[in-house]
Design a protein around this motif. Structure first.
Motif, PDB file in Angstrom:
ATOM      1  N   PRO A  88       0.796  -1.234   0.000  1.00  0.00           N
ATOM      2  CA  PRO A  88       0.000   0.000   0.000  1.00  0.00           C
ATOM      3  C   PRO A  88       0.822   1.275   0.000  1.00  0.00           C
ATOM      4  N   TRP A  89       2.156   1.148  -0.181  1.00  0.00           N
ATOM      5  CA  TRP A  89       3.035   2.306   0.004  1.00  0.00           C
ATOM      6  C   TRP A  89       2.846   3.357  -1.080  1.00  0.00           C
ATOM      7  N   GLY A  90       2.341   2.938  -2.249  1.00  0.00           N
ATOM      8  CA  GLY A  90       2.088   3.894  -3.321  1.00  0.00           C
ATOM      9  C   GLY A  90       0.804   4.670  -3.168  1.00  0.00           C
ATOM     10  N   THR A  91       0.038   4.423  -2.097  1.00  0.00           N
ATOM     11  CA  THR A  91      -1.211   5.175  -1.888  1.00  0.00           C
ATOM     12  C   THR A  91      -0.974   6.482  -1.141  1.00  0.00           C
ATOM     13  N   ILE A  92       0.253   6.754  -0.732  1.00  0.00           N
ATOM     14  CA  ILE A  92       0.552   7.974  -0.001  1.00  0.00           C
ATOM     15  C   ILE A  92       0.433   9.185  -0.919  1.00  0.00           C
ATOM     16  N   CYS A  93      -0.077  10.282  -0.389  1.00  0.00           N
ATOM     17  CA  CYS A  93      -0.259  11.506  -1.177  1.00  0.00           C
ATOM     18  C   CYS A  93       0.314  12.703  -0.433  1.00  0.00           C
TER      19      CYS A  93
ATOM     20  N   GLY B 157       0.552  19.062   3.320  1.00  0.00           N
ATOM     21  CA  GLY B 157       0.316  18.024   4.313  1.00  0.00           C
ATOM     22  C   GLY B 157       0.345  16.662   3.656  1.00  0.00           C
ATOM     23  N   SER B 158      -0.084  15.675   4.393  1.00  0.00           N
ATOM     24  CA  SER B 158      -0.080  14.304   3.914  1.00  0.00           C
ATOM     25  C   SER B 158      -1.507  13.800   3.752  1.00  0.00           C
ATOM     26  N   GLY B 159      -1.663  12.741   2.993  1.00  0.00           N
ATOM     27  CA  GLY B 159      -2.969  12.125   2.806  1.00  0.00           C
ATOM     28  C   GLY B 159      -2.793  10.712   2.288  1.00  0.00           C
ATOM     29  N   VAL B 160      -3.912   9.989   2.196  1.00  0.00           N
ATOM     30  CA  VAL B 160      -3.869   8.612   1.712  1.00  0.00           C
ATOM     31  C   VAL B 160      -5.118   8.351   0.888  1.00  0.00           C
TER      32      VAL B 160
ATOM     33  N   VAL C 214      -3.257  17.244  -5.455  1.00  0.00           N
ATOM     34  CA  VAL C 214      -2.811  16.043  -4.766  1.00  0.00           C
ATOM     35  C   VAL C 214      -1.717  15.412  -5.613  1.00  0.00           C
ATOM     36  N   GLU C 215      -0.555  15.223  -5.014  1.00  0.00           N
ATOM     37  CA  GLU C 215       0.540  14.518  -5.671  1.00  0.00           C
ATOM     38  C   GLU C 215       0.582  13.096  -5.127  1.00  0.00           C
TER      39      GLU C 215
ATOM     40  N   ALA D 218       1.745  10.796 -10.084  1.00  0.00           N
ATOM     41  CA  ALA D 218       0.509  11.343 -10.647  1.00  0.00           C
ATOM     42  C   ALA D 218       0.167  12.632  -9.915  1.00  0.00           C
ATOM     43  N   VAL D 219      -0.479  13.537 -10.623  1.00  0.00           N
ATOM     44  CA  VAL D 219      -0.926  14.805 -10.040  1.00  0.00           C
ATOM     45  C   VAL D 219      -2.371  15.024 -10.464  1.00  0.00           C
ATOM     46  N   THR D 220      -3.212  15.414  -9.526  1.00  0.00           N
ATOM     47  CA  THR D 220      -4.611  15.662  -9.842  1.00  0.00           C
ATOM     48  C   THR D 220      -5.127  16.811  -8.988  1.00  0.00           C
TER      49      THR D 220
END
Length: 321
Positions: free
Chosen positions: A118-123, A132-135, A159-160, A170-172
Motif C-alpha cells: 500500500p506504500w504507493g497510496t501515499i499523497c 500536508g499528507s494524505g492517503v 494532490v501529488e 501522478a498529479v490531480t
C-alpha cells in the motif's frame, strides 16, 4: 553632450531599473502554445467545492468498514523499499568544516521510494494553507486532516501521488471537500483534536490505478498495542519531498472521549507535514486506516478518528463515486 544616467548604467552592464523592467515586459500573449509543448503544461486547478455534513454530536455511527482495494499491477509488500538520501553537503568556512543546513532527526521515520501496495497510496496534499499528507481511500478519494485544507481563500489545491524528491507518479486537482468541521488557524484547538479530518475528491480516479486503503472505526481495546503504521511527508526530513514510514506505534484514546469523533494520543514521531497522514494497521484482507495525524504538543502527539471518520469516507464515496 553629457550622457544620460540610464545610458551610463547600460554601458556598465548594470541591472535594469524598475521603470526599465516595466517597459521591457509585456504580459499580453503573442500566439498559442504549440501542441507538442502544451502537454507539459498542467492546468491551473479550479476552486474546490465544500460539502459539510450536519450531524448530532451525540450520535455514534456503527457503519461497516470501507474495504481496501489492492491493485495487481504494482504488487504488494509488507514493508516499503528504503530510499537512499544524498550525502550531506560538506560546507567549509575559512578552511574549517561546519554543519550544513540539513536535518537528520534521530527518530523512527525512514524515507522510502516504493509504489507497491500500500506504500504507493501515499499523497502529498498542497493548498494555500500549506503542504500536508494524505492517503487514497477510494477511487477518487483522499483522506487528510481538516486543517490542511485552505478554508478561507479556496484558491484550489492539488494532490501529488507518491512524490519522491523530483519525481511524482501522478498529479490531480481537488474538486470537492467533504467534512464535518472546518479546522482553521495556525493551531488545532484541543476541542478539535477528535474531528480534524476531511475527504478530498480528486478530478482523476487515482484509486483505480494505485489502489486504496480501507477505513475502520478505532476500538479502545486496541489502546497501547503496537499495531500501527504511519506514512507521511514531514517537513523536517528531506524537506518534505520524500515519503517516510514508521511502524510498531501505539494509539491511546483518552478515558473522557465518548463521542462519535475521537482523539488518540500516540508515540509516533509527528512533525509539521505529517498532518493528515494515516495511522493504519493490517487485517487479513489488507490495511485499514483508523485515524489521521492531527496535532502535536510539547509532550504528546495527537491523531483524529472515531466513527465519524469511517462514516465521512463512506459518505464521500457514495456521493462522489
Amino acid at each position: 553632450m553629457a550622457k544620460k544616467k540610464d545610458d551610463v548604467r547600460k554601458e556598465e552592464g548594470s541591472p535594469l531599473s524598475y521603470s526599465q523592467i516595466i517597459d521591457f515586459f509585456d504580459r499580453s500573449p503573442k500566439g498559442d502554445i504549440p501542441k507538442d509543448l502544451r502537454s507539459m503544461l498542467l492546468e491551473e486547478p479550479e476552486p474546490y467545492k465544500f460539502n459539510g455534513i450536519e450531524v448530532k454530536r451525540e450520535k455514534a455511527f456503527r457503519v461497516n468498514p470501507t474495504v481496501p482495494m489492492i491493485p495487481k499491477w504494482f504488487g504488494a509488500s509488507p514493508k516499503p523499499c528504503k530510499a537512499r538520501l544524498p550525502f550531506p553537503t560538506r560546507v567549509l568556512h575559512q578552511g574549517r568544516e561546519v554543519n550544513p543546513l540539513v536535518v537528520f532527526n534521530p527518530d523512527d521515520r525512514r524515507t522510502y521510494n516504493d509504489i507497491s501496495y500500500p506504500w504507493g497510496t501515499i499523497c502529498r496534499v498542497i493548498t494555500a494553507a500549506g503542504a500536508g499528507s494524505g492517503v487514497i481511500v477510494g477511487p477518487r478519494h483522499v483522506l487528510t486532516a481538516s486543517h490542511v485544507v485552505d478554508w478561507s481563500g479556496n484558491s484550489g489545491g492539488t494532490v501529488e501521488v507518491h512524490r519522491s524528491a523530483g519525481a511524482v507518479r501522478a498529479v490531480t486537482a481537488i474538486s470537492r471537500v467533504w467534512y464535518y468541521t472546518k479546522v482553521t488557524g495556525n493551531t488545532v484547538a484541543w476541542v478539535e483534536n477528535d474531528e480534524d479530518y476531511a475527504v478530498l475528491v480528486t478530478s482523476s480516479r487515482i484509486g483505480d490505478l494505485f489502489g486504496w486503503m480501507g477505513t475502520r472505526t478505532y476500538n479502545s481495546a486496541w489502546d497501547d498495542e503496537p499495531y500501527w503504521w504511519n506514512i507521511g511527508y514531514p517537513g523536517s526530513i528531506a524537506g518534505g519531498m520524500r515519503p517516510t514510514f514508521q511502524n510498531r506505534k501505539a494509539l491511546d484514546e483518552p478515558w473522557y472521549d465518548f463521542g462519535p469523533a475521537r482523539s488518540m494520543s500516540t508515540n509516533a514521531d509527528l512533525t509539521p507535514g505529517n498532518s493528515g497522514g494515516p495511522m493504519f494497521g493490517f487485517w487479513n484482507d489488507g490495511p485499514y486506516v483508523v485515524a489521521v495525524a492531527s496535532s502535536e504538543s510539547s509532550t504528546t502527539n495527537w491523531c483524529s478518528g472515531g466513527s465519524w471518520l469511517t462514516n465521512l469516507v463512506r459518505h464521500a464515496r457514495d456521493k462522489d463515486s
